[in-house]
Structure formats: C-alpha cells, structure tokens
Design an enzyme around this catalytic site. Structure first.
Site, short mmCIF file in Angstrom:
data_model
loop_
_atom_site.label_atom_id
_atom_site.label_comp_id
_atom_site.label_asym_id
_atom_site.label_seq_id
_atom_site.Cartn_x
_atom_site.Cartn_y
_atom_site.Cartn_z
N TYR A 265 4.01 9.93 -11.31
CA TYR A 265 3.09 9.15 -10.46
C TYR A 265 2.25 8.22 -11.34
O TYR A 265 2.07 7.03 -11.03
CB TYR A 265 2.20 10.12 -9.66
CG TYR A 265 1.25 9.44 -8.71
CD1 TYR A 265 1.68 9.02 -7.44
CD2 TYR A 265 -0.08 9.19 -9.06
CE1 TYR A 265 0.79 8.39 -6.56
CE2 TYR A 265 -0.96 8.57 -8.19
CZ TYR A 265 -0.52 8.17 -6.94
OH TYR A 265 -1.39 7.55 -6.07
N ASN B 200 0.81 -1.23 0.00
CA ASN B 200 0.00 0.00 0.00
C ASN B 200 0.84 1.27 0.00
O ASN B 200 0.39 2.30 -0.51
CB ASN B 200 -0.90 -0.02 1.26
CG ASN B 200 -1.68 1.26 1.43
OD1 ASN B 200 -2.52 1.58 0.60
ND2 ASN B 200 -1.40 1.99 2.51
N THR C 284 -7.17 11.53 2.01
CA THR C 284 -6.06 11.14 2.91
C THR C 284 -5.02 12.26 2.90
O THR C 284 -5.14 13.22 2.13
CB THR C 284 -5.36 9.84 2.44
OG1 THR C 284 -4.65 10.15 1.23
CG2 THR C 284 -6.32 8.71 2.20
N1 LIG Z 1 -5.17 9.47 -1.58
C1 LIG Z 1 -5.46 9.27 -2.86
O1 LIG Z 1 -6.12 10.12 -3.52
C2 LIG Z 1 -5.08 8.00 -3.52
C3 LIG Z 1 -4.08 7.18 -3.02
N2 LIG Z 1 -3.74 6.04 -3.69
C4 LIG Z 1 -2.69 5.17 -3.23
O2 LIG Z 1 -3.07 4.64 -1.97
C5 LIG Z 1 -1.90 4.27 -1.23
C6 LIG Z 1 -2.01 4.83 0.16
O3 LIG Z 1 -1.94 6.25 0.06
P1 LIG Z 1 -2.70 7.27 1.05
O4 LIG Z 1 -3.24 6.54 2.21
O5 LIG Z 1 -3.61 8.08 0.23
O6 LIG Z 1 -1.50 8.20 1.44
P2 LIG Z 1 -0.81 8.50 2.84
O7 LIG Z 1 0.27 9.47 2.53
O8 LIG Z 1 -1.85 8.86 3.82
O9 LIG Z 1 -0.22 7.09 3.22
C7 LIG Z 1 0.88 6.56 2.55
C8 LIG Z 1 1.65 5.70 3.52
O10 LIG Z 1 2.79 5.17 2.84
C9 LIG Z 1 3.87 5.17 3.77
N3 LIG Z 1 5.14 5.21 3.07
C10 LIG Z 1 5.58 6.14 2.19
N4 LIG Z 1 6.84 5.86 1.80
C11 LIG Z 1 7.20 4.72 2.44
C12 LIG Z 1 8.36 3.92 2.44
N5 LIG Z 1 9.43 4.23 1.73
N6 LIG Z 1 8.39 2.82 3.23
C13 LIG Z 1 7.31 2.49 3.98
N7 LIG Z 1 6.18 3.21 4.01
C14 LIG Z 1 6.12 4.31 3.26
C15 LIG Z 1 3.65 6.44 4.59
O11 LIG Z 1 4.34 6.37 5.80
C16 LIG Z 1 2.15 6.45 4.76
O12 LIG Z 1 1.77 5.74 5.91
C17 LIG Z 1 -0.72 4.79 -2.04
O13 LIG Z 1 -0.14 3.74 -2.78
C18 LIG Z 1 -1.36 5.83 -2.96
O14 LIG Z 1 -0.59 6.02 -4.12
C19 LIG Z 1 -4.39 5.64 -4.82
C20 LIG Z 1 -5.40 6.39 -5.33
C21 LIG Z 1 -5.82 7.63 -4.73
C1 LIG Z 2 -5.29 17.17 -7.22
C2 LIG Z 2 -4.37 16.76 -6.18
C3 LIG Z 2 -2.97 16.66 -6.60
C4 LIG Z 2 -2.20 15.76 -5.75
C5 LIG Z 2 -2.60 14.34 -5.98
C6 LIG Z 2 -2.28 13.50 -4.84
C7 LIG Z 2 -2.59 12.23 -4.79
C8 LIG Z 2 -3.27 11.55 -5.85
C9 LIG Z 2 -3.36 10.23 -5.81
C10 LIG Z 2 -4.01 9.48 -6.84
O1 LIG Z 2 -3.78 8.28 -6.93
C11 LIG Z 2 -4.89 10.17 -7.82
C12 LIG Z 2 -6.19 9.53 -8.02
C13 LIG Z 2 -6.86 9.63 -9.15
C14 LIG Z 2 -6.31 10.05 -10.47
C15 LIG Z 2 -6.91 11.23 -11.05
C16 LIG Z 2 -7.59 11.32 -12.17
C17 LIG Z 2 -7.96 10.22 -13.01
C18 LIG Z 2 -9.35 10.38 -13.54
C19 LIG Z 2 -10.03 9.07 -13.60
C20 LIG Z 2 -11.53 9.21 -13.53
O2 LIG Z 2 -12.12 9.64 -14.49
O3 LIG Z 2 -12.10 8.86 -12.49
#
Ligand SMILES: NC(=O)C1=CN([C@@H]2O[C@H](COP(=O)(O)OP(=O)(O)OC[C@H]3O[C@@H](n4cnc5c(N)ncnc54)[C@H](O)[C@@H]3O)[C@@H](O)[C@H]2O)C=CC1
Ligand SMILES: CCCCC/C=C\C=C\C(=O)C/C=C\C/C=C\CCCC(=O)O
Length: 174
Positions: A66, A5, A103
């Site tokens: 990303y 994750n 988040t």
């Molecule tokens: N928040 C969003 O809009 C979206 C997030 N995601 C994905 O969901 C997953 C979780 O992200 P969120 O909870 O949103 O972000 P977050 O920033 O709240 O959590 C990310 C976590 O990853 C950990 N992390 C980062 N680098 C690390 C490393 N080198 N080693 C171990 N742990 C590490 C951080 O400590 C944190 O707990 C990620 O893979 C993110 O890309 C996917 C789609 C949308």
């Molecule tokens: C706008 C905020 C900028 C910073 C973004 C931070 C985290 C984003 C994490 C994601 O994984 C992004 C999630 C979705 C992708 C965005 C657009 C795709 C559109 C797809 C759709 O039509 O639903």
C-alpha cells in the site's frame, strides 16, 4: 475536475490488485483527464486531484505494498505537474494525502489478520489520531480552490492539521 480517489488496501490477499487500483487506476484517470480536458486538445482545462495518503510520504511497516502504491501516486502526480507543457494545457495536478480517516477502508483494515490486536498498530493510531471525513473534505476544498498550487501535495492529519508537504514550489503556473 477529476478526482482519482478509488483505492484499496489488500496487502496480503491480493497485493497486485492494490497496485492495479491505486497506481494504474490513478495513471489511467490522469491520462484520460489530460486527453479530454487539456486546452491543447480542445478541452477547457481544470484540475486533477490524485488521492494518495500520508503513507505515500512515510514508511509504514505493516503495509509495504500500500505504501509503495501511494508513494507512486505522489511521485507520479508531482512529475506530471512539472511537465513544461502543463502551462498551455490549462490543467493543474495536485495530490491529497490524508492520514488515517474514519471510513470503511480503515474499519475493515482494522479487523484484518495481523492488524487486529497488534500493539504497535494501536500505538501508531493513538499517536496519529483519526481524521473525520469532514476534515479531509476541508483539505480537499482548499486544494481544489487554490489556483496556483500545481504540483502541490496537501497533507491532512488529525494531529497536525491541513498543510502543504515540503516547500511549495510554484511550477508551471496556469
Ligand atoms: N481511510 C483512510 O484511512 C485513508 C484513505 N486514503 C485513500 O482515500 C481513498 C478513498 O478511500 P476510503 O474512502 O478511505 O475507502 P473506501 O473503501 O470507503 O472507499 C474506496 C472506494 O474506492 C472504490 N473502488 C475500489 N476499487 C475500485 C475499482 N477497481 N474501481 C472503481 N472503484 C473502486 C470503492 O468502491 C469505494 O467506493 C483511497 O485512495 C484511500 O487509499 C488515504 C489516506 C487514509
Ligand atoms: C491500522 C489500520 C490498518 C489498515 C489500514 C487501512 C487503511 C489505511 C489507509 C491509509 O492511507 C493510512 C493512512 C496513514 C498512514 C499511516 C501512518 C503514517 C504516519 C504518518 C504520520 O506521522 O502522521
């Protein structure tokens, strides 16, 4: 169960770290799961959930690194799931693709240079909506509790709900 994750979105300041954490981290985690969980090497089988994003299925103009990292996660997971040996391993490999979710990753990203105040970004967020964490957990639980979804890519968005991406191909059922 292994959930890969951890993820970051350091598009400009440290893009190589984005690849290291989002791609290499997921590959390492998956390989460790195969090593310790596969029935062919003394494990009990199980499920590996790799967390990608809808940004792994569609281009997003303001975060190409990303996006590259998340396309990698989707391609990697689907490819591992297609390995003909996966049936004997007792493992399944699936991918979770949430849309924007409430988040700290999103809130910190929204404050970053070039994003904050950008009209196109605001429009995108308005059109896609923002998931609650609880809604993403619902999708995650469906992915986890469905036995015959090896190679499945689950999309969770506020706008379109919880659904599998593309045609669900049954490869290497357990
Ligand atoms: N928040 C969003 O809009 C979206 C997030 N995601 C994905 O969901 C997953 C979780 O992200 P969120 O909870 O949103 O972000 P977050 O920033 O709240 O959590 C990310 C976590 O990853 C950990 N992390 C980062 N680098 C690390 C490393 N080198 N080693 C171990 N742990 C590490 C951080 O400590 C944190 O707990 C990620 O893979 C993110 O890309 C996917 C789609 C949308
Ligand atoms: C706008 C905020 C900028 C910073 C973004 C931070 C985290 C984003 C994490 C994601 O994984 C992004 C999630 C979705 C992708 C965005 C657009 C795709 C559109 C797809 C759709 O039509 O639903």
């Amino acid at each position: 169960i292994v959930v890969n994750n951890a993820g970051v979105n350091l598009e400009n300041e440290s893009w190589r770290t984005t690849i290291m954490v989002n791609v290499i981290g997921v590959i390492e985690g998956t390989k460790l799961a195969e090593k310790y969980m596969s029935k062919t090497s003394g494990g009990r089988g199980g499920v590996v959930v790799n967390v990608a994003s809808t940004a792994g299925l569609t281009p997003v103009f303001f975060m190409p690194v990303y996006v590259a990292s998340k396309y990698s996660v989707v391609g990697f997971t689907r490819s591992v799931a297609m390995n003909p040996d996966v049936g004997r391993s007792g493992l399944r490999f699936v991918c979770l693709c949430p849309g924007f979710t409430d988040t700290s990753l999103l809130s910190s990203g929204l404050k970053s240079e070039g994003i904050s105040g950008n009209k196109l970004v605001e429009e995108l967020l308005t059109s896609t909506g923002i998931n609650t964490v609880e809604f993403v957990v619902e999708g995650f639980m469906q992915l986890l509790l469905t036995d015959d979804n090896n190679g499945g890519v689950m999309v969770v968005t506020k706008q379109r709900g919880i659904r599998y991406h593309g045609r669900q191909r049954k490869v290497n059922k357990l």
